[in-house]
Design an enzyme around this catalytic site. Structure first.
Site, PDB file in Angstrom:
ATOM      1  CB  ALA A  44      -0.667  -0.157   1.000  1.00  0.00           C
ATOM      2  N   GLY A  45       1.754   0.917  -0.649  1.00  0.00           N
ATOM      3  CA  GLY A  45       2.514   1.944  -0.999  1.00  0.00           C
ATOM      4  C   GLY A  45       2.214   2.737  -1.986  1.00  0.00           C
ATOM      5  N   GLY A  46       2.903   3.897  -3.137  1.00  0.00           N
ATOM      6  CA  GLY A  46       1.979   4.971  -3.958  1.00  0.00           C
ATOM      7  C   GLY A  46       1.834   4.104  -4.938  1.00  0.00           C
ATOM      8  N   GLY A  69       0.896   0.518  -5.143  1.00  0.00           N
ATOM      9  CA  GLY A  69      -0.894  -0.352  -4.894  1.00  0.00           C
ATOM     10  C   GLY A  69      -1.670   0.953  -4.228  1.00  0.00           C
ATOM     11  CG  PHE A  89      15.142  15.832  -9.142  1.00  0.00           C
ATOM     12  CD1 PHE A  89      14.610  17.380  -8.661  1.00  0.00           C
ATOM     13  CD2 PHE A  89      15.608  15.144  -9.344  1.00  0.00           C
ATOM     14  CE1 PHE A  89      14.183  16.451  -7.216  1.00  0.00           C
ATOM     15  CE2 PHE A  89      15.915  14.621  -7.923  1.00  0.00           C
ATOM     16  CZ  PHE A  89      14.799  15.411  -7.046  1.00  0.00           C
ATOM     17  CD  GLN A 122      19.230   6.323  -9.610  1.00  0.00           C
ATOM     18  OE1 GLN A 122      18.295   6.566  -8.525  1.00  0.00           O
ATOM     19  NE2 GLN A 122      19.074   6.293 -10.145  1.00  0.00           N
ATOM     20  CG  HIS A 162      20.344   9.370  -3.640  1.00  0.00           C
ATOM     21  ND1 HIS A 162      20.579  10.786  -3.244  1.00  0.00           N
ATOM     22  CD2 HIS A 162      18.910   9.749  -4.664  1.00  0.00           C
ATOM     23  CE1 HIS A 162      20.282  11.458  -3.638  1.00  0.00           C
ATOM     24  NE2 HIS A 162      18.731  11.745  -4.102  1.00  0.00           N
ATOM     25  CG  LEU A 212      17.306  10.917   0.056  1.00  0.00           C
ATOM     26  CD1 LEU A 212      18.159  10.122  -1.031  1.00  0.00           C
ATOM     27  CD2 LEU A 212      15.749  10.435  -0.543  1.00  0.00           C
ATOM     28  CB  THR A 238      15.879  14.951  -1.942  1.00  0.00           C
ATOM     29  OG1 THR A 238      14.850  16.066  -3.623  1.00  0.00           O
ATOM     30  CG2 THR A 238      15.850  17.047  -1.645  1.00  0.00           C
ATOM     31  CD  GLU A 239      19.279  13.904  -8.600  1.00  0.00           C
ATOM     32  OE1 GLU A 239      19.772  13.498  -8.754  1.00  0.00           O
ATOM     33  OE2 GLU A 239      18.081  14.556  -9.884  1.00  0.00           O
ATOM     34  NE  ARG A 281      18.438  10.758  -7.637  1.00  0.00           N
ATOM     35  CZ  ARG A 281      17.565  10.146  -7.282  1.00  0.00           C
ATOM     36  NH1 ARG A 281      16.952   8.933  -7.319  1.00  0.00           N
ATOM     37  NH2 ARG A 281      16.632  11.035  -7.697  1.00  0.00           N
ATOM     38  CG  HIS A 305      17.965   6.085  -3.212  1.00  0.00           C
ATOM     39  ND1 HIS A 305      17.050   6.846  -2.672  1.00  0.00           N
ATOM     40  CD2 HIS A 305      17.308   7.351  -4.574  1.00  0.00           C
ATOM     41  CE1 HIS A 305      16.356   7.277  -2.571  1.00  0.00           C
ATOM     42  NE2 HIS A 305      16.328   7.703  -4.069  1.00  0.00           N
ATOM     43  NE  ARG A 339      14.509   5.457  -9.098  1.00  0.00           N
ATOM     44  CZ  ARG A 339      14.451   6.838  -8.619  1.00  0.00           C
ATOM     45  NH1 ARG A 339      13.670   7.981  -8.869  1.00  0.00           N
ATOM     46  NH2 ARG A 339      14.899   6.961  -7.202  1.00  0.00           N
ATOM     47  CG  LEU A 370       7.704  10.088  -6.196  1.00  0.00           C
ATOM     48  CD1 LEU A 370       7.847  11.929  -5.613  1.00  0.00           C
ATOM     49  CD2 LEU A 370       7.096   9.065  -5.018  1.00  0.00           C
TER      50      LEU A 370
END
Lengths: 597, 237
Positions: free
Chosen positions: A15-17, A19, A119, A240, A242, A252, A254-255, A286, A353, A398, A404
């Site tokens: 049930a993450g993004g 799911g 990014f 990857q 990071h 983490l 963020t970039e 990355r 990452h 990636r 996301l």
């Protein structure tokens, strides 16, 4: 042990993004759906994503999906399937706008549109200049997204089974997937979830490495379950690193920090990325930045008394910008690096990452395997999306903010495919094989009765150290070969894990032992696939495959422009072609070229 | 810089499978130099005694899993410096919720209250092709509201929630309620206010402010509750 049986039209694991996005499709279509999740949905690891989600909305700089497609294919070092990549970048605006409609609190431009920031690896006009493509909610984009998706599922009355850990995939004699077994953590009881469709959205397995930005729960459960059930794993050698994990803590950064103007510096204060990526500099992709940092450290230009990290400097940004655009980063730096980035630079190192490989799927979210000479034959009843799946849009590396996007686009696509197949009557509830829960019950019984066994914590640590040492940012033939032997030894030990806790209630020792079974599959797949790939590509860079005129970036397209498939049974490798043809006939393939930034 | 050291704990233990009643366990553990947070110490403890049960996930304060009562105050284990705590470090489950095992509580009631405020954007206009516009100023109204991680530190430190967990929405749920009331894109203001117009749901908040004191994200539910009360008053006149 008695085994309860639940019957659903569909079961979603995770049930993450991905799911939650898939669940919305199914719930809104009125399908009877169970979403199994080992943590409360908003605790899933999507919550930790920071910098943004890619979409060529063009809200502050000119942009279009062709440029996004080019950047993604180039970023993937041409290992990404161009049909899936075209599908993803074309869907980006739609899925991001949907999220906004769901209530996601994106930051805004002065004219009220979604705020976008630059990014790594994202450019205008095919690699020329950085583009603002990352749609952001401060530096808490994943949190804002996951909560918005959960909230929308509350509205849609999605049925969750919270703190249920899926254990094993159920397949029948035809190889069709009929659901999963799962354990309710509060009672320790095992149940069968029998369904016409099963969607895996279980996330990655970054915890195979010692130093990882990933949450404790990122143990590759779906990937391990699939591997044990005979599904091959694709491109698992590509992990990857990071560039900016907090040195020592792994958390983490963020970039988006570099997107807002942050600069990487070595011990002499030099902005060293200018030497490695003259055009995009700190915003190169990355894999390129992580290698540059590792080279700086290896050549003695690292910072600190141990010269073991570099510095991420944003002291030249205004405190207002930092507090407005990067408030979470400031908190993390103070908490985990002991540094206020307004005043001093943040110590960072490349940190594991993201898992580029995973369960092979097509762009509709169907799991595909080789069969009767065909490389990509759908497995009836089985779908996957997000980090656990390999569509493959990320190929060998990636781009930031494409994860996301991946989970939105392919979570939705998998959901749509299931709904279509359900409505057309293609999905049927095939009879369960006898003793469908036997494998799971045997795993639990073994843990109950194991004596003179191995300590879960020790074996996991040994696995993590092995992966860190033998499959890192730079890879060497002999070290990888040794790594294969070592990881097989660790895998043998993992078969004999023993736990002291025998309670039925919320037995986290048992959960961790079961998770280790999944991690081990991923670690084996990674080590074996990496050792076998005799070229450098994206995140997989071998010392014996350097950048030459014949092999730009060390890439060997003649022999290695192909996807790896690793089978757990027999520890066997196979390969399948990369799809170089985009989805639409009128879209030109992105031609192979040397990668420079 | 912290070095190797031994830390003393007193931990609430209860396994319904074998214990008649809960007890406090005295236990110590040697920490490595790299162990900085309470969660690092708990992971170290668990390697020593795998029966110790607690929830954890992101270890960076965004998932909200590892909330517990630490030396008498609710907080996240992953954001609490272990060396800043007086020893023995006393760990108990979040107060006021049923204990499942050790420091793991049953959060059903907490989430029920969160769900009761309709925690989703309500906008019945046909969805436009592109994003709905919102000015940066209007968006800024959501800061300090949307960042909630649902860890329940606030609601389980609130005496009003302890007494009436079934009737009082609690600080976390009310913060979420105001997050939607404050969103210019949401159209359900009066429905949301109706939903809270009740002697208990909103008005059991007596501004004790424990919620503000414990919030690991430095949010201010009391302020949000005050704003909802203002909206109630304004619509009454």
């Amino acid at each position: 042990m008695k085994v309860a049986k639940h019957t659903f039209d569909a079961v979603i694991v995770g049930a993450g993004g991905a799911g939650l996005r898939a669940a919305l499709q199914l719930s809104e279509a009125g399908m009877k759906t169970a979403v199994l999740t080992k943590v409360f949905p908003t605790r899933s690891h999507t919550v930790a994503a920071q910098g943004g989600v890619a979409a060529s909305l063009g809200n502050s700089t000119e942009d279009n999906w062709h440029w996004h497609m080019y950047d993604t294919v180039k970023g993937s070092d041409w290992l990404g399937d161009q049909d899936a990549i075209e599908f993803m970048v074309k869907k980006a605006n739609e899925v991001v706008v949907e999220l906004e409609h769901y209530g996601m609190p994106f930051d805004r431009t002065d004219n009220g549109k979604i705020y976008q920031r630059p990014f790594g690896g994202h450019s205008q006009n095919y690699g020329q200049t950085p583009v603002s493509r990352s749609c952001a909610a401060a530096d808490r984009t994943g949190h804002a997204m996951l909560h918005a998706l959960y909230q929308r599922n509350v509205r849609a009355n999605t049925q969750f089974f919270v703190e249920w850990m899926a254990m094993d995939l159920i397949r029948d004699a035809d190889g069709d997937v009929l659901g999963v077994t799962a354990m309710e953590m509060e009672t320790g009881e095992v149940s069968i979830f029998h369904a016409k469709a099963t969607i895996f959205a279980t996330g990655g397995a970054g915890r195979i490495y010692y130093s990882s930005t990933n949450a404790f729960i990122n143990t590759g459960d779906g990937v391990g379950m699939a591997a044990r059930a005979g599904i091959p794993l694709e491109d698992m050698e590509f992990w990857q690193f990071h560039p900016t994990g907090v040195a020592g803590a792994g958390v983490l950064i963020t970039e988006g920090v570099r997107g807002e103007g942050g600069i990487l510096r070595n011990a002499s204060g030099e902005r060293f990325m200018e030497r490695y990526a003259p055009n995009l500099k700190d915003l190169a992709s990355r894999d390129v930045v992580s290698r540059a940092m590792t080279t700086e450290i290896n050549e003695g230009r690292g910072c600190g008394s141990a010269k073991d990290h570099v510095l991420l400097d944003i002291t030249h940004l205004s405190p207002e910008t930092i507090n407005k655009r990067l408030p979470g980063i400031r908190e993390i730096s103070i908490q985990f690096a002991g540094v206020d980035p307004i005043k001093a630079p943040i110590p960072v190192v490349p940190t594991c990452h993201y898992q580029m490989g995973g369960i092979p799927t097509n762009y509709k979210g169907q799991v595909v395997v080789p069969k009767d000479g065909q490389p990509n034959v759908p497995v009836a009843g089985f779908y996957a999306a997000g980090e656990c799946a390999c569509a493959s849009v990320h190929g060998a590396n990636r781009l930031g903010t494409n994860s996301l996007l991946d989970l939105l686009v392919f979570g939705k696509a998998a959901g749509e495919t299931v709904v279509e197949d359900f409505r057309s009557g293609q999905l049927t509830l095939k009879p369960l094989p006898e003793n469908a829960a036997d494998v799971s019950l045997a795993r639990i019984a073994r843990l109950e009765s194991q004596t003179n066994g191995e300590d879960v914590h020790e074996v996991r640590l040994e696995m993590q150290r092995t992966m860190q040492k033998h499959a890192g940012v730079f890879r060497f033939a002999d070290i990888m070969k040794e790594g294969v032997t070592k990881i097989m030894q660790v895998a043998e030990r993992a078969k004999r894990t023993q736990i002291k806790d025998k309670s039925k209630v919320w037995n986290t020792a048992r959960t961790e032992a079961l998770e280790l079974d999944n991690l081990i599959e991923v670690a084996k797949a990674t080590m074996v696939s990496a050792e076998a790939r005799k070229e450098s590509r994206g995140a997989h860079v071998r010392d014996d495959a350097p950048d030459t005129a014949e092999h730009p970036n060390g890439r060997d397209d003649e022999n290695w422009l192909k996807h790896t498939l690793w089978f757990s049974e027999g520890n066997r490798l196979d390969y399948k072609p990369v799809t170089l043809q985009p989805m639409s006939a009128d879209v030109e393939p992105i031609a192979l070229a040397k990668r420079t930034y | 810089m912290s070095s190797k050291r031994t830390v003393q704990f007193k931990i609430y233990r209860y396994d319904p499978d074998k214990d008649d009643k809960p007890y406090m366990q005295d236990i110590s553990v040697e920490l490595e130099e790299s162990d900085k947070k309470l969660l690092d110490a708990l992971v170290r403890l668990k390697a020593k005694d795998d029966t110790l049960s607690f929830r954890r996930s992101c270890r960076e304060g965004v998932c909200g899993s590892d909330a517990m009562n630490i030396n008498g105050k609710n907080g996240l284990a992953c954001l609490t410096g272990v060396d800043e705590l007086a020893q023995p470090i006393t760990l108990r489950p979040l107060p006021g919720l049923p204990v499942i095992r050790d420091v793991i509580v049953d959060m059903t009631q907490f989430f029920k209250q969160y769900h009761s405020i309709k925690p989703y954007l309500i906008n019945n206009d046909p969805a436009p092709e592109r994003e709905r516009l919102q000015s940066p100023e209007d968006r800024e109204e959501l800061n300090g509201l949307y960042e909630c991680i649902l860890c329940a530190c606030c609601s389980t430190s609130c005496p009003s929630f302890w007494w009436n967990p079934d009737k009082f929405v609690g600080p976390a749920g009310l913060l979420a309620a105001y997050r939607f009331l404050a969103d210019t894109r949401d159209q359900a203001t009066s429905e949301r206010l109706d939903n809270l117009e009740d002697p208990y749901r909103l008005f059991r908040c007596h501004s004790i402010m424990n919620c503000v004191d414990v919030c690991p994200k430095n949010l201010n539910p009391t302020k949000a509750i005050g704003k909802i009360k203002d909206m109630m008053v304004r619509r009454a006149v």
